[in-house]
Design a protein around this motif. Structure first.
Motif, mmCIF file in Angstrom:
data_model
loop_
_atom_site.group_PDB
_atom_site.id
_atom_site.type_symbol
_atom_site.label_atom_id
_atom_site.label_comp_id
_atom_site.label_asym_id
_atom_site.label_seq_id
_atom_site.Cartn_x
_atom_site.Cartn_y
_atom_site.Cartn_z
ATOM 1 N N ILE A 171 -8.160 -10.606 -26.553
ATOM 2 C CA ILE A 171 -6.861 -11.025 -26.029
ATOM 3 C C ILE A 171 -7.059 -11.791 -24.722
ATOM 4 O O ILE A 171 -6.485 -12.873 -24.522
ATOM 5 N N GLY A 172 -7.896 -11.243 -23.841
ATOM 6 C CA GLY A 172 -8.175 -11.935 -22.584
ATOM 7 C C GLY A 172 -8.830 -13.280 -22.804
ATOM 8 O O GLY A 172 -8.541 -14.255 -22.093
ATOM 9 N N HIS A 173 -9.720 -13.367 -23.790
ATOM 10 C CA HIS A 173 -10.385 -14.626 -24.124
ATOM 11 C C HIS A 173 -9.368 -15.686 -24.514
ATOM 12 O O HIS A 173 -9.385 -16.810 -23.987
ATOM 13 N N GLU A 174 -8.503 -15.347 -25.451
ATOM 14 C CA GLU A 174 -7.568 -16.352 -25.962
ATOM 15 C C GLU A 174 -6.572 -16.782 -24.890
ATOM 16 O O GLU A 174 -6.226 -17.964 -24.784
ATOM 17 N N LEU A 175 -6.106 -15.852 -24.087
ATOM 18 C CA LEU A 175 -5.172 -16.223 -23.024
ATOM 19 C C LEU A 175 -5.858 -17.055 -21.945
ATOM 20 O O LEU A 175 -5.216 -17.896 -21.306
ATOM 21 N N ALA A 176 -7.155 -16.853 -21.755
ATOM 22 C CA ALA A 176 -7.867 -17.681 -20.784
ATOM 23 C C ALA A 176 -7.880 -19.147 -21.203
ATOM 24 O O ALA A 176 -7.967 -20.040 -20.346
#
Length: 487
Positions: A171-176
């Motif tokens: 989730i953090g990857h995609e939002l980054a």
């Protein structure tokens, strides 16, 4: 603002391997994911740009009051490929009976918290952008992606992949990707695209580490460790600390990520290997974070964030350019010659992006060259000890001349190094003691007829070179322009 191509967490080469599986259900779901992802990519191929987007409305809590914090909305596609779907949980509302809804809600919150607490950034755009997500997208869809406006999660096939909301670092990857879209706007192709992916891996794992309060040494540095079904022979989608070792499974194949520029993969697939070659800058970040110590989201993460959000980065940035920018940012924050700066430089040297100080090619990148076939803009002005010769004295005279350009203007300055500002004088001494200018001049041809041409003559240093402006690294170009401007 132009939209960014769809960025999926599972790279196409994994899905291609699964599509050839002798397990019918696995192959079917992989083929469907591939077809779907290719369709989205083909309709979203425009590059990113630095936006001037409007400020998002202030968050309104469930009780009708306004406050600071994330503004989350989780919706359910209910097996369709339509977004956003039916709203299931808004900011401040109680937990849902749907585990995927709650995982998405919590993951968006953990991501918002990292950006806010560590970098004082209010959501992805820095202006309070609402965080939107859709779960249960498609039937057994084997992926998750950022579509330029929101997160989208599939449920996985249940054989290879579990539901994609399980992994907070995913989730953090995609939002980054959303942060990159609103800052550096890195083109999703080749080395700049691999940097785009690497930055998302970096801040994705930092979301997890921040949530778990893990130090760099305690962290596992795995991306997507919670996604793989227990039957898969592997630990995660990617291992940032040891690229190329995340999985070795008869169905998935072997992790193809290189850990060093010697093994850089030249390919037309996967947008020029954006998910493959990202292993190189990934490992550089881990090495820097481990050497600096403590919490990786603090010193190391702040250095990377300063580069991504700064004015010096360009959309077509390559590995060497990015490396040079991080070395500069570390020096700006912690001081030139600091342990933090040394750790960052050493990390890039260990993965072959920057050559070791004092060795052959010391001021330039090792391995693959510039992303677009243009100059290596990364090479910083050499640091003390990087040259092969004796630094000229403060009394040394330098003649700098700029000619050419459309108007054919000539600017010239002859100056003793000691007459320059102290920092520029030192940069000139280091530059003239190193073979950097001679190497650039010897390895480039005159390929830009209307470009400016810089000539540098310093008798004491034995330097007499002529170089076209497009071939100059940014740090050296800036030094030249400052020197001429002070005349």
């Amino acid at each position: 603002m132009t939209q960014m191509p769809q960025c999926t967490i599972v790279p196409p080469y994994i899905l291609e391997a699964l599509a050839a599986s002798d397990e019918p259900a696995v192959a079917k779901h992989a083929r469907e994911a591939l077809q779907h992802d290719e369709h989205l990519r083909s309709t979203r191929r425009t590059p990113t740009a630095r936006p001037t987007g409007r400020r998002a409305p202030r968050r309104e809590d469930a009780d009708g009051t306004h406050g600071t914090g994330p503004h989350r909305t989780i919706s359910d596609a209910k097996g369709t490929q339509t977004t956003p779907g039916t709203k299931m949980r808004a900011e401040g509302e109680p937990a849902s009976d749907d585990e995927a809804v709650n995982e998405a809600y919590d993951g968006l919150g953990a991501t918002w918290q990292l950006w806010s607490a560590a970098y004082s950034r209010d959501s992805l755009d820095g202006k309070g952008m609402p965080l939107l997500a859709t779960v249960h997208y498609g039937r057994n869809y084997d992926n998750a992606f950022w579509d330029g406006t929101q997160m989208v999660f599939g449920d996985g096939d249940g054989v290879i992949f579990e539901r994609f909301t399980r992994s907070v670092d995913v989730i953090g990857h995609e939002l980054a990707h959303g942060v990159t879209e609103h800052t550096a706007g890195l083109l999703y192709q080749g080395q700049s695209g691999a940097l785009n992916e690497s930055i998302s891996d970096v801040f994705g794992v930092l979301v997890k580490q921040h949530q778990l309060d893990q130090s760099a040494e305690q962290a596992d540095w795995l991306v997507g460790a919670d996604l793989l079904n227990p039957s898969v022979k592997g630990r995660a989608l990617r291992d940032m600390r040891n690229p190329g070792t995340a999985y070795d499974d008869p169905r998935l194949g072997k992790d193809p990520q290189p850990a060093h520029m010697d093994d850089f993969v030249d390919t037309d697939d996967d947008n020029g290997g954006v998910h493959i070659n990202s292993g190189i800058p990934n490992r550089a970040f881990v090495l820097a974070a481990l050497e600096i110590g403590g919490n990786a989201w603090e010193a190391a993460g702040s250095i990377w964030y300063a580069v991504v959000s700064g004015d010096g980065i360009r959309a077509d940035c390559d590995f060497a350019t990015f490396a040079g920018l991080t070395v500069t940012a570390a020096g700006s924050t912690h001081g030139d010659g600091s342990a933090e700066q040394a750790a960052v430089r050493s990390a890039w040297e260990q993965v072959g992006v920057l050559a070791p100080a004092g060795g052959p090619g010391d001021a330039g990148p090792a391995g693959a060259g510039g992303e677009t076939g243009g100059p290596d803009r990364s090479t910083p002005v050499p640091s003390p000890g990087e040259g092969h010769g004796q630094a000229p004295s403060a009394d040394a005279q330098v003649l700098l001349r700029r000619t050419g350009g459309f108007a054919g203007q000539v600017r010239e300055r002859q100056v003793a190094l000691g007459e320059l500002p102290e920092r520029d004088a030192k940069d000139w001494q280091h530059l003239l003691a190193a073979p950097t200018l001679q190497r650039i001049a010897a390895s480039t041809e005159r390929t830009h007829p209307d470009a400016y041409i810089y000539s540098v003559v310093c008798d004491e240093a034995g330097c007499n070179v002529t170089i076209q402006e497009p071939h100059l690294p940014e740090a050296i170009h800036s030094l030249f322009e400052r020197t001429l401007a002070d005349d």
